[in-house]
Design an enzyme around this catalytic site. Structure first.
Site, PDB file in Angstrom:
ATOM      1  CD  GLU A 162      -1.586  -2.407   1.671  1.00 55.11           C
ATOM      2  OE1 GLU A 162      -2.426  -3.318   1.714  1.00 55.11           O
ATOM      3  OE2 GLU A 162      -0.391  -2.564   2.012  1.00 55.11           O
ATOM      4  NE  ARG A 186       4.258  -8.674  -0.162  1.00 56.57           N
ATOM      5  CZ  ARG A 186       4.416  -7.499   0.444  1.00 56.57           C
ATOM      6  NH1 ARG A 186       5.602  -7.182   0.929  1.00 56.57           N
ATOM      7  NH2 ARG A 186       3.417  -6.665   0.572  1.00 56.57           N
ATOM      8  N   GLY A 221      13.250  -2.452  -1.503  1.00 58.48           N
ATOM      9  CA  GLY A 221      13.246  -1.328  -2.429  1.00 58.48           C
ATOM     10  C   GLY A 221      14.029  -1.557  -3.704  1.00 58.48           C
ATOM     11  CD  GLU A 222      18.834  -3.204  -4.063  1.00 60.87           C
ATOM     12  OE1 GLU A 222      19.753  -2.371  -4.182  1.00 60.87           O
ATOM     13  OE2 GLU A 222      19.037  -4.425  -3.849  1.00 60.87           O
ATOM     14  CG  ASN A 237       1.433  -5.173  -8.020  1.00 58.06           C
ATOM     15  OD1 ASN A 237       0.721  -5.298  -9.007  1.00 58.06           O
ATOM     16  ND2 ASN A 237       2.302  -4.191  -7.888  1.00 58.06           N
ATOM     17  CB  ILE A 296       1.093  -3.885 -11.838  1.00 58.20           C
ATOM     18  CG1 ILE A 296      -0.345  -4.390 -11.979  1.00 58.20           C
ATOM     19  CG2 ILE A 296       1.277  -2.598 -12.622  1.00 58.20           C
ATOM     20  CD1 ILE A 296      -1.380  -3.515 -11.295  1.00 58.20           C
TER      21      ILE A 296
END
Length: 463
Positions: free
Chosen positions: A73, A297, A339-340, A364, A366
């Site tokens: 989120e 994750r 963050g990679e 996700n 996308i």
């Protein structure tokens, strides 16, 4: 307050000691959970007061409060916030979270004058203290976070509370309907919701939510980090063999994946000579000409997943140990960084979608598509059902029955250069075709703020 919310409030109040104990336990693996614990109960340190000198003459001088519970989120919120700052120059952000990974990621989004705190636990007292302290002009809940006492308190205080990038799957709808006396006033108390899909809108309306529009998924507007993508592709070019990524794997899936790999390749035993184990020829033969990469994750599981892989007889190289030039040779590369993901998708020829090979609803896909990385997914994608079906229809993804079929499909696609290049093109085109949710949502928030102030709709910044 109806009887259902009164009972719920008593339960939430009584659960506070359990929450504190849970936070202490989580903090052992993730120290971020030990940070500013009183904030979760609406208690704020005195230095916070120096950040609250905001205007009371108009909504643009107040905080725009965005709640992004967790990492996913927060990443969606980042896309929205970039556009919101264009629509509302000088906007001050109040950013809240529920998880340590969400808060760590959210810290990167703050500008001078912004404030970041924990979401208050949903008791009437904690919620009232939160709203009195910060007095937001509007509250924007990302995706799914609807809390009964927070909704009621915002309604009583005249603060519009909206759901952005809203999604609600069939399972969540059924759960909400089972507690209808509690859920209906909560969902019905939202000022509006902007849904990702028509199906999400239908389910939200079934709970009494006023749906103001179907804007699509904010995550389609993600722009991958160009430097990360380039670094990943450079590493891929130097790998010497196709790279397959198990992306955002969840607990239980790694064991399934390792079981399949063990069936397809020999386990390295201690009796082998070390020079043979370390030879490139041996590694490639044992790997079936595939370089495996896994990114769990949840960061607190990095060490656990490392141990699982090593216990299965495979060598492991962790991202945290790599040089700037290239990953270290091993059977399995382990992405143990935050963050990679653009870098990992750039490194991979194909990504297997975590959360979809166990009944967890999927993750996700996308961002993978935006990075031009085709996806192989399992049967369980109910959290992202429409995006998954659209990706399959566009040829950006393929669905398989189980982990065994997933490994086989990913290996086959990664090893076929022509098919893999075509799938990459389809993935990129699929991501580009569904953009626009960030601009639509930001404009809707700006217009709501201006209507609340009694003005005309906000002049929209040029694209």
């Amino acid at each position: 307050m109806n009887l259902a919310r009164a009972l719920y409030s008593v339960a939430m109040w009584g659960a506070q000691p359990l929450l504190r104990r849970k936070l202490r336990r989580r903090a052992l693996a993730e120290p971020g959970y030990a940070l500013a614990v009183p904030e979760r109960f609406g208690r704020y340190a005195p230095p916070m007061d120096s950040l609250l000198c905001h205007s009371t003459t108009g909504p643009l001088g107040h905080f725009v409060w965005v709640h992004a519970v967790s990492l996913g989120e927060t990443r969606a919120a980042a896309i929205l916030l970039a556009e919101l700052r264009r629509q509302l120059p000088g906007m001050r952000l109040l950013l809240t979270h529920g998880t340590a990974t969400g808060r760590a990621e959210g810290e990167k989004l703050l500008h001078p004058g912004d404030v970041q705190v924990w979401q208050p636990w949903d008791t009437p007292g904690a919620v009232r203290r939160f709203l009195r302290k910060f007095r937001p002009a509007i509250g924007v809940l990302m995706e799914t976070e609807v809390w009964p006492n927070m909704v009621a308190a915002c309604r009583d205080a005249g603060i519009p509370l909206v759901l952005a990038n809203g999604r609600l799957n069939d399972r969540s709808l059924r759960k909400a309907q089972r507690v209808a006396p509690l859920a209906l006033p909560a969902f019905g108390g939202l000022a509006t919701a902007w849904a990702q899909t028509e199906d999400d809108a239908r389910r939200l309306r079934a709970l009494g939510t006023l749906v103001g529009g179907v804007f699509g998924n904010l995550k389609f507007d993600v722009v991958p980090d160009a430097a990360q993508l380039a670094r990943g592709r450079a590493w891929r070019a130097g790998a010497g063999r196709p790279v397959v990524l198990l992306a955002s794997s969840r607990e239980g899936e790694e064991a399934l994946w390792l079981d399949v790999l063990k069936q397809k390749r020999p386990v390295v035993h201690a009796s082998y000579a070390s020079d043979a184990i370390e030879s490139v020829a041996f590694q490639r033969q044992a790997a079936g000409a595939i370089q495996w990469l896994i990114v769990p994750r949840h960061p607190q599981r990095f060490d656990e997943v490392h141990q699982l892989i090593a216990s299965a007889g495979f060598t492991v190289s962790r991202r945290s140990s790599w040089s700037a030039e290239a990953p270290t040779q091993a059977d399995v590369w382990l992405g143990d960084s935050l963050g990679e993901m653009a870098q990992y998708y750039g490194l991979a020829h194909v990504a297997m979608l975590g959360g979809s090979f166990a009944p967890l609803g999927g993750q996700n896909l996308i961002e993978a598509a935006a990075c031009g990385c085709p996806v192989v997914m399992g049967p369980h994608t109910f959290n992202f059902a429409e995006a998954a079906e659209l990706a399959c229809s566009a040829g950006a993804a393929q669905r398989v029955a189980d982990m065994t079929a997933g490994v086989a499909a990913a290996q086959a696609l990664a090893s076929d250069a022509t098919a893999q290049a075509a799938a990459c093109e389809r993935a990129t085109a699929f991501a580009a075709a569904h953009r626009g949710a960030a601009l639509a949502t930001a404009r809707a928030i700006a217009d709501m703020l201006n209507r609340r102030a009694g003005g005309a709709p906000a002049p929209h910044a040029a694209l």
